[in-house]
Design an enzyme around this catalytic site. Structure first.
Site, mmCIF file in Angstrom:
data_model
loop_
_atom_site.group_PDB
_atom_site.id
_atom_site.type_symbol
_atom_site.label_atom_id
_atom_site.label_comp_id
_atom_site.label_asym_id
_atom_site.label_seq_id
_atom_site.Cartn_x
_atom_site.Cartn_y
_atom_site.Cartn_z
ATOM 1 N N GLY A 28 60.087 35.132 66.170
ATOM 2 C CA GLY A 28 60.509 36.453 66.647
ATOM 3 C C GLY A 28 60.637 37.414 65.482
ATOM 4 O O GLY A 28 60.485 37.029 64.315
ATOM 5 N N SER A 29 60.953 38.664 65.810
ATOM 6 C CA SER A 29 60.947 39.695 64.768
ATOM 7 C C SER A 29 62.108 39.527 63.786
ATOM 8 O O SER A 29 61.963 39.856 62.604
ATOM 9 C CB SER A 29 60.987 41.085 65.414
ATOM 10 N N THR A 30 63.253 39.007 64.235
ATOM 11 C CA THR A 30 64.379 38.820 63.314
ATOM 12 C C THR A 30 64.116 37.601 62.425
ATOM 13 O O THR A 30 64.319 37.659 61.206
ATOM 14 C CB THR A 30 65.704 38.646 64.105
ATOM 15 N N ALA A 84 67.799 35.247 68.685
ATOM 16 C CA ALA A 84 68.168 34.945 70.072
ATOM 17 C C ALA A 84 68.075 36.227 70.887
ATOM 18 O O ALA A 84 68.045 37.330 70.331
ATOM 19 C CB ALA A 84 69.577 34.379 70.145
ATOM 20 N N LYS A 95 67.142 32.259 74.777
ATOM 21 C CA LYS A 95 66.057 32.461 73.830
ATOM 22 C C LYS A 95 64.738 32.385 74.582
ATOM 23 O O LYS A 95 64.710 32.048 75.746
ATOM 24 C CB LYS A 95 66.092 31.372 72.744
ATOM 25 N N GLY A 96 63.668 32.738 73.875
ATOM 26 C CA GLY A 96 62.351 32.499 74.449
ATOM 27 C C GLY A 96 61.609 33.717 74.937
ATOM 28 O O GLY A 96 60.514 33.580 75.476
ATOM 29 N N GLY A 98 60.125 35.510 73.106
ATOM 30 C CA GLY A 98 58.926 35.430 72.269
ATOM 31 C C GLY A 98 58.027 34.256 72.646
ATOM 32 O O GLY A 98 56.962 34.072 72.052
ATOM 33 N N GLU A 104 61.273 25.819 69.506
ATOM 34 C CA GLU A 104 62.546 26.276 68.927
ATOM 35 C C GLU A 104 63.671 25.305 69.283
ATOM 36 O O GLU A 104 64.528 25.004 68.460
ATOM 37 C CB GLU A 104 62.901 27.671 69.446
ATOM 38 N N LYS A 122 72.962 42.066 71.120
ATOM 39 C CA LYS A 122 72.594 40.803 71.795
ATOM 40 C C LYS A 122 73.821 40.030 72.274
ATOM 41 O O LYS A 122 73.703 38.981 72.893
ATOM 42 C CB LYS A 122 71.792 39.930 70.819
HETATM 43 C C1 5RP Z 1 61.302 33.574 70.557
HETATM 44 C C2 5RP Z 1 62.778 33.738 70.529
HETATM 45 C C3 5RP Z 1 63.317 34.814 69.656
HETATM 46 O O1 5RP Z 1 64.171 34.248 68.725
HETATM 47 C C4 5RP Z 1 64.044 35.806 70.499
HETATM 48 O O2 5RP Z 1 63.184 36.263 71.515
HETATM 49 C C5 5RP Z 1 64.561 36.983 69.664
HETATM 50 O O3 5RP Z 1 63.474 37.689 69.154
HETATM 51 P P1 5RP Z 1 63.664 39.024 68.306
HETATM 52 O O4 5RP Z 1 64.289 38.626 67.023
HETATM 53 O O5 5RP Z 1 62.272 39.563 68.133
HETATM 54 O O6 5RP Z 1 64.531 39.947 69.110
HETATM 55 O O7 5RP Z 1 63.532 33.034 71.154
HETATM 56 O O8 5RP Z 1 60.912 32.574 71.461
#
Ligand code: 5RP
Length: 230
Positions: A28-30, A84, A95-96, A98, A104, A122
């Site tokens: 994911g982006s974080t 998350a 989660k998920g 992404g 994960e 979040k």
């Molecule tokens: C991917 C995930 C990511 O950790 C979750 O969607 C958070 O993503 P982001 O940091 O882009 O908000 O679970 O499967």
């Protein structure tokens, strides 16, 4: 979350990493910020090996010069850092979004310590309040699982991306189940997992030890209370 806050949370998570560790890499982006910063530390001499939770994270880690390993070579991960979609006050997670939920979860369950990096947006009172619950299924079972989830309530939908059915790194489909706030997420996690054809869900209960929350006031740390044996 602004990119600056994501980076702030990622930088705070670097404090968890020591020489010689096996590190699980989220998706994911974080998590991408964390991988980027970890790569910079590796190039400065930090000695770690890492296990990525998706093909995207694998590519990023390789580009950053991070040495990768497998669960076969290292079944025990010291610390995993991941993002998350929702965090509850008990540090349970959804989660998920992404699409990397299964890998994960495997990486998280193989880890001694799971550190989650998020922005304050979040944090929710109850999981399911804002995010859908992703459920990864083998393609053959998709209609069966949708039927089962519908009977429980809410609205399950097969995830699409760019006008096509989304396919996970594992070759499976993802059902996004819009259900609403969950009173007993751990029970629901078990219930979803009990359906044949389901690989796993994006509910991660009792998995995270530490959540690093980045907000306008800086960094706040939420630590899981294990005094009641949770
Ligand atoms: C991917 C995930 C990511 O950790 C979750 O969607 C958070 O993503 P982001 O940091 O882009 O908000 O679970 O499967």
């Amino acid at each position: 979350m602004s990119d600056d806050l994501k980076r702030l949370a990622a930088l705070a998570a670097l404090e968890e990493i020591r020489n010689g560790m096996v590190v699980g890499l989220g998706t994911g982006s974080t998590a991408a910020h964390f991988i980027r910063e970890l790569g910079a530390r590796v190039r400065d001499g930090l000695n770690i090996v890492a296990i990525p939770s998706s093909e995207a994270s694998r590519e990023m880690a390789e580009q950053g010069g991070i040495r990768l390993t497998t669960l076969g070579e290292h079944p025990h991960i010291n610390v995993t850092v991941d993002g998350a979609d929702e965090v509850s006050p008990q540090l349970d997670l959804t989660k998920g979004l992404g699409g990397a939920l299964v890998r994960e979860k495997v990486v998280a369950h193989a880890s001694e310590r799971v550190v989650i990096i998020v922005d304050e947006g979040k944090i929710v009172e109850k999981l399911g309040s804002r995010a859908v619950i992703p459920v990864e299924v083998v393609p053959f079972a998709v209609d069966f699982v949708i039927h089962r989830l519908s009977a429980w309530g809410g609205l399950p939908r097969v995830r699409e991306k760019d006008g096509k059915v989304f396919v996970s790194d594992n070759g499976n489909y993802v059902i996004d189940w819009k259900y609403g706030p969950l009173d007993q997420p751990a029970l629901v996690e078990k219930q979803i997992k009990s359906v044949t054809g389901v690989v796993d869900s994006g509910l991660f209960c009792q998995v995270a030890q530490l959540v690093i929350v980045a907000g306008s006031g800086g960094i706040r740390k939420m630590v899981r209370d294990t005094s009641y044996g949770i």
